[in-house]
Design an enzyme around this catalytic site. Sequence first.
Site, PDB file in Angstrom:
ATOM      1  N   ARG A 163       0.829  -1.223   0.000  1.00  0.00           N
ATOM      2  CA  ARG A 163       0.000   0.000   0.000  1.00  0.00           C
ATOM      3  C   ARG A 163       0.862   1.271   0.000  1.00  0.00           C
ATOM      4  O   ARG A 163       0.533   2.264   0.665  1.00  0.00           O
ATOM      5  CB  ARG A 163      -0.934   0.035   1.212  1.00  0.00           C
ATOM      6  N   SER A 235     -10.715  -0.239   3.166  1.00  0.00           N
ATOM      7  CA  SER A 235      -9.898  -0.375   4.379  1.00  0.00           C
ATOM      8  C   SER A 235      -9.451   1.004   4.847  1.00  0.00           C
ATOM      9  O   SER A 235      -8.787   1.723   4.104  1.00  0.00           O
ATOM     10  CB  SER A 235      -8.643  -1.197   4.088  1.00  0.00           C
ATOM     11  N   GLU A 332      -4.799   4.110   6.124  1.00  0.00           N
ATOM     12  CA  GLU A 332      -4.530   3.894   4.717  1.00  0.00           C
ATOM     13  C   GLU A 332      -5.105   5.046   3.894  1.00  0.00           C
ATOM     14  O   GLU A 332      -4.592   5.407   2.843  1.00  0.00           O
ATOM     15  CB  GLU A 332      -5.183   2.572   4.273  1.00  0.00           C
TER      16      GLU A 332
END
Length: 336
Positions: A163, A235, A332
């Site tokens: 990520r 997320s 995130e």
Amino acid sequence: MEYRNISLKDRNSFGIEASCDRLVDFVDAEDLRQVVSSGLLSEMPWSVLSGGNNILFTGDYRGVLLHPVGREISVLSDDGTQVRVRAQAGVEWDDFVAWCVERGLWGVENLSYIPGYVGAAPVQNIGAYGAEVKDVIESVETFSVETLKTLTLAAAHCGFGYRDSVFKGTLRGRVVITAVHFVLSRTPAPRLGYGDLQAKVESMGGPSLTVIREAVVAIRRSKLPDPKELGNAGSFFKNPVVPDSVAQALKKQFPDMPSYPGTVPGTTKLAAGWLIDQCGWRGRREGCVGVHERQALVLVNYGGATGQEVLDLAARIRQDVQARFGVEIDMEVNVL
Ligand code: EPU
């Protein structure tokens, strides 16, 4: 197109009410060159708003949002096995996946049904079901707002991690992604190792491209809320990566704790969703915000929430996870 003082409510999947001073559509580097030459970006802050699927607005944005609208997909080369494809930044990611699957091209099927645009995919190196987009990216076309030149970065120079990428780090605020080049393959290469994907694919007829896509879509639909029905940004937290020694100590205390080998040797990735769930947060609602009932990694807006309310909830969750497990979980989602 250029808009002034427009609402962003329908342009962020959290459904947060906020506005921005300017929003400018662009197709390619030439459009961006004109925007930069006009001096607009040196007058006020700027950022890129793609699908708005990974962003949390904590107030009105007093600046310029650049919005990619180029939606071309073209084949760059095809040697019968390997096919190189260029997609512009404004292509809906899942339209791109469907395009590949329809043409028998392997590589992105596990990444089906991820919301967002092609141009945003390399920024956070989107990933799901054992695949990451970095595995099929050949290069990323960008426009430098500093030099007014185009700059194509080979994947090796994109700093891809879990990520993560150089576009979140040193190149943030310096370049704008205009297109992505992918390398796909006609040779079947099913990746079914993650969780219950294998079983789902078998139950739906076996590992063809179409079945894998349909299985991934079905799993995602069953676990993740549809932003059209319930505001969310997928997320909200990243899965934390800790030294093996920390993971081993936790495993002794919590034998059921899921864990995966980290990409960097000596590290283990933990499941933030499980940690949050264990703290009792899954399904909990506080006013307009809450934690999704089927996936504790996802924070939701039940309607009318402010970005600050979401951030406050996130801070309390992080504190609880820290207190119980001694593990820090990072966000995130990009906060603007
Ligand atoms: N778990 C719980 N409770 C929860 C959520 C998860 O106990 O509320 C447990 C699960 O049972 C499982 C483990 O935690 O043992 C991991 O859960 P899952 O397989 O659902 O995946 P994840 O780690 O929670 C990641 C990605 C998702 C991606 C899935 C599938 C991140 C931050 N998230 O979630 O990506 O779809 O794997 O590959 O890496 C996104 O980035 O927006 C996203 C949805």
